[in-house]
Design an enzyme around this catalytic site. Structure first.
Site, PDB file in Angstrom:
ATOM      1  N   THR A 100       4.450   2.756   5.470  1.00 33.03           N
ATOM      2  CA  THR A 100       3.011   2.264   5.602  1.00 33.03           C
ATOM      3  C   THR A 100       2.273   3.235   6.528  1.00 33.03           C
ATOM      4  O   THR A 100       2.740   3.734   7.612  1.00 33.03           O
ATOM      5  CB  THR A 100       2.874   0.765   6.159  1.00 33.03           C
ATOM      6  OG1 THR A 100       1.540   0.459   6.714  1.00 33.03           O
ATOM      7  CG2 THR A 100       3.926   0.770   7.541  1.00 33.03           C
ATOM      8  N   ASP A 111       2.562  -0.490  11.780  1.00 34.81           N
ATOM      9  CA  ASP A 111       2.517  -1.821  12.560  1.00 34.81           C
ATOM     10  C   ASP A 111       3.823  -2.601  12.302  1.00 34.81           C
ATOM     11  O   ASP A 111       3.983  -3.696  12.287  1.00 34.81           O
ATOM     12  CB  ASP A 111       1.425  -2.372  11.967  1.00 34.81           C
ATOM     13  CG  ASP A 111       1.491  -2.525  10.422  1.00 34.81           C
ATOM     14  OD1 ASP A 111       2.545  -2.073   9.734  1.00 34.81           O
ATOM     15  OD2 ASP A 111       0.780  -3.535  10.007  1.00 34.81           O
ATOM     16  N   GLY A 127       0.882  -1.346   0.010  1.00 41.01           N
ATOM     17  CA  GLY A 127       0.098  -0.030  -0.006  1.00 41.01           C
ATOM     18  C   GLY A 127       0.806   1.194   0.102  1.00 41.01           C
ATOM     19  O   GLY A 127       1.955   1.239   0.706  1.00 41.01           O
ATOM     20  N   ASP A 166      -0.154   2.365   8.388  1.00 42.38           N
ATOM     21  CA  ASP A 166      -0.456   1.312   9.572  1.00 42.38           C
ATOM     22  C   ASP A 166       0.411   1.743  10.785  1.00 42.38           C
ATOM     23  O   ASP A 166      -0.130   1.198  12.062  1.00 42.38           O
ATOM     24  CB  ASP A 166      -0.539   0.240   9.275  1.00 42.38           C
ATOM     25  CG  ASP A 166      -1.610  -0.249   8.239  1.00 42.38           C
ATOM     26  OD1 ASP A 166      -2.588   0.931   8.030  1.00 42.38           O
ATOM     27  OD2 ASP A 166      -1.947  -1.262   7.957  1.00 42.38           O
ATOM     28  N   ARG A 196       0.843  -5.100  -4.859  1.00 49.06           N
ATOM     29  CA  ARG A 196       0.927  -6.379  -4.036  1.00 49.06           C
ATOM     30  C   ARG A 196       1.271  -7.503  -4.900  1.00 49.06           C
ATOM     31  O   ARG A 196       0.222  -7.997  -5.528  1.00 49.06           O
ATOM     32  CB  ARG A 196      -0.275  -6.377  -3.115  1.00 49.06           C
ATOM     33  CG  ARG A 196      -0.342  -5.159  -2.375  1.00 49.06           C
ATOM     34  CD  ARG A 196      -1.734  -5.402  -1.311  1.00 49.06           C
ATOM     35  NE  ARG A 196      -2.346  -4.251  -0.535  1.00 49.06           N
ATOM     36  CZ  ARG A 196      -1.948  -3.409   0.417  1.00 49.06           C
ATOM     37  NH1 ARG A 196      -0.759  -3.738   0.982  1.00 49.06           N
ATOM     38  NH2 ARG A 196      -2.374  -2.421   0.919  1.00 49.06           N
ATOM     39  N   ASP A 205       4.660  -4.370   6.097  1.00 47.08           N
ATOM     40  CA  ASP A 205       4.872  -5.690   6.464  1.00 47.08           C
ATOM     41  C   ASP A 205       5.166  -6.795   5.405  1.00 47.08           C
ATOM     42  O   ASP A 205       5.655  -7.659   5.473  1.00 47.08           O
ATOM     43  CB  ASP A 205       3.636  -6.362   7.566  1.00 47.08           C
ATOM     44  CG  ASP A 205       2.365  -5.998   7.153  1.00 47.08           C
ATOM     45  OD1 ASP A 205       1.861  -5.213   6.390  1.00 47.08           O
ATOM     46  OD2 ASP A 205       1.916  -7.133   7.307  1.00 47.08           O
ATOM     47  N   ARG A 225      -5.565  -2.617   9.229  1.00 54.35           N
ATOM     48  CA  ARG A 225      -6.048  -3.936   8.919  1.00 54.35           C
ATOM     49  C   ARG A 225      -5.962  -4.948  10.087  1.00 54.35           C
ATOM     50  O   ARG A 225      -6.840  -5.627  10.467  1.00 54.35           O
ATOM     51  CB  ARG A 225      -5.112  -4.536   7.694  1.00 54.35           C
ATOM     52  CG  ARG A 225      -6.054  -5.510   6.944  1.00 54.35           C
ATOM     53  CD  ARG A 225      -5.275  -5.946   5.858  1.00 54.35           C
ATOM     54  NE  ARG A 225      -3.970  -5.556   5.611  1.00 54.35           N
ATOM     55  CZ  ARG A 225      -3.324  -5.440   4.412  1.00 54.35           C
ATOM     56  NH1 ARG A 225      -4.281  -5.655   3.202  1.00 54.35           N
ATOM     57  NH2 ARG A 225      -2.020  -4.951   4.342  1.00 54.35           N
TER      58      ARG A 225
HETATM   59  O1  F6P Z   1      -1.408  -0.102   3.370  1.00 55.66           O
HETATM   60  C1  F6P Z   1      -2.009  -0.315   4.578  1.00 55.66           C
HETATM   61  C2  F6P Z   1      -3.525  -0.390   4.172  1.00 55.66           C
HETATM   62  O2  F6P Z   1      -3.987   0.907   3.854  1.00 55.66           O
HETATM   63  C3  F6P Z   1      -4.329  -0.786   5.400  1.00 55.66           C
HETATM   64  O3  F6P Z   1      -4.551  -0.027   6.511  1.00 55.66           O
HETATM   65  C4  F6P Z   1      -5.612  -1.327   4.653  1.00 55.66           C
HETATM   66  O4  F6P Z   1      -6.212  -2.254   5.230  1.00 55.66           O
HETATM   67  C5  F6P Z   1      -5.079  -1.760   3.461  1.00 55.66           C
HETATM   68  O5  F6P Z   1      -3.678  -1.050   3.117  1.00 55.66           O
HETATM   69  C6  F6P Z   1      -5.945  -1.678   2.129  1.00 55.66           C
HETATM   70  O6  F6P Z   1      -5.333  -2.123   1.022  1.00 55.66           O
HETATM   71  P1  F6P Z   1      -5.718  -2.033  -0.483  1.00 55.66           P
HETATM   72  O7  F6P Z   1      -5.623  -0.548  -0.799  1.00 55.66           O
HETATM   73  O8  F6P Z   1      -5.079  -3.048  -1.071  1.00 55.66           O
HETATM   74  O9  F6P Z   1      -7.253  -2.218  -0.572  1.00 55.66           O
END
Ligand code: F6P
Length: 323
Positions: free
Chosen positions: A126, A130, A11, A128, A72, A103, A172
């Site tokens: 990130t 985390d 992300g 997050d 990803r 992560d 998440r």
């Molecule tokens: O990068 C982290 C994050 O923003 C999380 O907080 C969230 O759950 C996830 O990515 C969402 O991912 P995507 O953009 O692939 O839906």
């Protein structure tokens, strides 16, 4: 070391561009060639890379997203994908890597570098927050500020209508965005996976508020809360709070975009600069973070999820300030 690759993965987070800029400029200052790898690990597999110059990173420090794009990559998690990525890196004569991501990026790095030996340094990118090995991750500050701005606005309209609002923020598996934004906005309840959510208590507090003629109740919930998301919280309240006028607002991806804050620009610049210097010193397979205002290196293997490590005083304070 003559030629390094830089990529962003997973992300996106505000400040990734500032990190890329610092990596490119520091590398060129030290007479290294820099190859920009587009769309993270997927770009390694697809050989989607090209040499970057200083001008390629002009006027990007203030921009959200990532000029290198991100992905990803599922292909990268296969033996064939990793082999292809390695072959392409070899063919490009890349003898060092800077990986910017969260992560998933570090999980990918652990799997890849168990088999293939290329010196690599990671940066925590990130929203997050985390990851262990750093006090803050690139993008967290901006994301929280975006959430704070939104929740302050929600409070205005909640107040005008005497409503209960359930605001869902990203995270998440981690509750840091919810914790920091909830605390900053004086949320009446903050629901995060690191603290057991007791919906019975939330309902009791809302009923108590009503008795005291306090009609506004803002609940900030992390998307990864153990109880469930905002809709699940709303469903319980609808059943348990008579005459409740409840609205849900899912902030979603606006938290990932926008111009990075000063804190994220400085953090990203500092870590990007430190990453290239670490590679030049011969450090490898470590993430560069900042702890207590010092630059620290943590082996990829130890860069794991930091959930459940909310400082004890913050956990206690959250209970006290929302009581
Ligand atoms: O990068 C982290 C994050 O923003 C999380 O907080 C969230 O759950 C996830 O990515 C969402 O991912 P995507 O953009 O692939 O839906």
């Amino acid at each position: 070391m003559k030629r390094i690759g830089v990529m962003t993965s997973g992300g996106d987070s505000p400040g990734m561009n500032a990190a890329i800029r610092a990596v490119v400029r520091t590398a060129i200052y030290h007479k290294l060639e820099v190859v920009g790898i587009r769309r993270g690990y997927q770009g390694m597999i697809d050989n989607d890379m090209s040499v970057m110059q200083t001008t390629d990173v002009s006027s990007i420090i203030q921009r959200g997203g990532t000029v290198l794009k991100t992905a990803r990559s599922k292909d990268f998690m296969t033996p064939e994908g990793m082999k292809q990525a390695y072959d392409n890196l070899q063919a490009q004569h890349i003898d060092g890597l800077v990986l910017i991501g969260g992560d998933g990026t570090f999980r990918g790095a652990n799997a890849f570098f168990d088999q293939y030996a290329i010196p690599a340094v990671g940066l925590p990118g990130t929203i997050d927050k985390d990851l262990s090995g750093t006090d803050f991750t690139i993008g967290f500050d901006t994301a929280v500020n975006t959430a704070v701005e939104a929740i302050d606005k929600i409070r205005d309209t909640a107040d005008a209508h005497n409503r209960i609002f359930v605001v869902e923020v990203m995270g998440r598996d981690a509750g840091y965005i919810a914790l920091y934004s909830g605390l900053s906005c004086g949320a009446e309840d903050i629901l995060i996976p690191e603290l057991k959510t007791d919906m019975g208590e939330v309902v009791t507090r809302i009923l108590d508020d009503k008795r005291r003629k306090k009609d506004v109740h803002i609940i900030v919930v992390a998307e990864g809360d153990d109880f469930g998301n905002a809709e699940a919280v709303k469903a319980v309240l609808t059943d348990s709070v008579p005459d409740a006028d409840i609205r849900v607002c899912v902030l979603g991806h606006i938290q990932r975009g926008g111009a990075p804050s000063m804190a994220d620009r400085v953090l990203a610049s500092r870590l990007g600069y430190a990453a290239v210097n670490a590679l030049l010193r011969g450090e490898k397979q470590v993430m560069i973070g900042q702890i207590n205002n010092e630059i620290v290196s943590t082996p990829f293997k130890e860069v794991v999820k930091q959930s459940a490590q909310i400082p004890a005083d913050m956990a206690e304070m959250t209970v006290v300030l929302t009581a």
